[in-house]
Write an enzyme that holds these catalytic residues in place. Structure first.
Site, PDB file in Angstrom:
ATOM      1  CE1 TYR A  18     -16.501  43.579-114.454  1.00  0.00           C
ATOM      2  CE2 TYR A  18     -17.301  43.379-116.703  1.00  0.00           C
ATOM      3  CZ  TYR A  18     -17.371  43.963-115.455  1.00  0.00           C
ATOM      4  OH  TYR A  18     -18.331  44.916-115.202  1.00  0.00           O
ATOM      5  CG  HIS A  22     -20.564  40.705-115.514  1.00  0.00           C
ATOM      6  ND1 HIS A  22     -19.334  40.850-114.919  1.00  0.00           N
ATOM      7  CD2 HIS A  22     -21.352  41.679-115.008  1.00  0.00           C
ATOM      8  CE1 HIS A  22     -19.376  41.871-114.090  1.00  0.00           C
ATOM      9  NE2 HIS A  22     -20.587  42.403-114.117  1.00  0.00           N
ATOM     10  CE1 TYR A  41     -24.531  47.935-115.639  1.00  0.00           C
ATOM     11  CE2 TYR A  41     -25.764  46.984-113.838  1.00  0.00           C
ATOM     12  CZ  TYR A  41     -24.652  47.637-114.301  1.00  0.00           C
ATOM     13  OH  TYR A  41     -23.654  47.999-113.428  1.00  0.00           O
ATOM     14  CD1 TRP A  76     -21.531  42.365-108.532  1.00  0.00           C
ATOM     15  CD2 TRP A  76     -21.829  40.183-108.890  1.00  0.00           C
ATOM     16  NE1 TRP A  76     -21.192  42.108-109.846  1.00  0.00           N
ATOM     17  CE2 TRP A  76     -21.366  40.774-110.087  1.00  0.00           C
ATOM     18  CE3 TRP A  76     -22.092  38.821-108.876  1.00  0.00           C
ATOM     19  CZ2 TRP A  76     -21.151  40.040-111.247  1.00  0.00           C
ATOM     20  CZ3 TRP A  76     -21.881  38.090-110.036  1.00  0.00           C
ATOM     21  CH2 TRP A  76     -21.415  38.711-111.196  1.00  0.00           C
ATOM     22  CD1 TRP A  77     -20.547  45.715-105.939  1.00  0.00           C
ATOM     23  CD2 TRP A  77     -20.715  46.725-103.955  1.00  0.00           C
ATOM     24  NE1 TRP A  77     -21.391  46.785-106.092  1.00  0.00           N
ATOM     25  CE2 TRP A  77     -21.520  47.424-104.886  1.00  0.00           C
ATOM     26  CE3 TRP A  77     -20.673  47.175-102.646  1.00  0.00           C
ATOM     27  CZ2 TRP A  77     -22.249  48.556-104.532  1.00  0.00           C
ATOM     28  CZ3 TRP A  77     -21.398  48.294-102.292  1.00  0.00           C
ATOM     29  CH2 TRP A  77     -22.178  48.975-103.231  1.00  0.00           C
TER      30      TRP A  77
END
Length: 105
Positions: A18, A22, A41, A76-77
């Site tokens: 993860y 990112h 963010y 992206w999802w």
């Protein structure tokens, strides 16, 4: 400025992946988020539970309402769906959080 906060859930064993994904965020996704008015963010991980806590600040008079319809976000999802708990459309299952305190200087 508006702040939004929410939680998501990471599947066990994917903490490093993860973070890696990112760290290598796609430039076109970063541009889209910036254009939507997202100034900050942040995503934090509770390593014991796999809960991701996210918050973002938006510029005045901006919204994230149209972001889910963008093809870059949908891509992206799909890219992230194997390591997160998701809805049938691959969007992460998000739980919005209610702000109950703010300290300002």
């Amino acid at each position: 400025m508006q702040t939004q906060a929410f939680t998501m859930k990471l599947k066990p064993g994917f903490e490093e992946e993860y973070k890696k994904r990112h760290d290598e965020i796609w430039p076109e996704l970063q541009s889209l988020l910036n254009e939507a008015g997202i100034e900050q963010y942040h995503i934090f991980l509770d390593e014991k539970t796999g809960t991701l806590f996210a918050f973002q600040t938006l510029k005045k008079n901006h919204t994230t309402e149209t972001i889910p319809q963008d093809p870059i976000v949908k891509k992206w999802w799909a890219f992230m769906a194997d390591i997160m708990e998701t809805n049938p459309d691959n969007s992460p299952i998000e739980t919005p959080l209610k702000e109950v305190f703010e300290l300002q200087n």
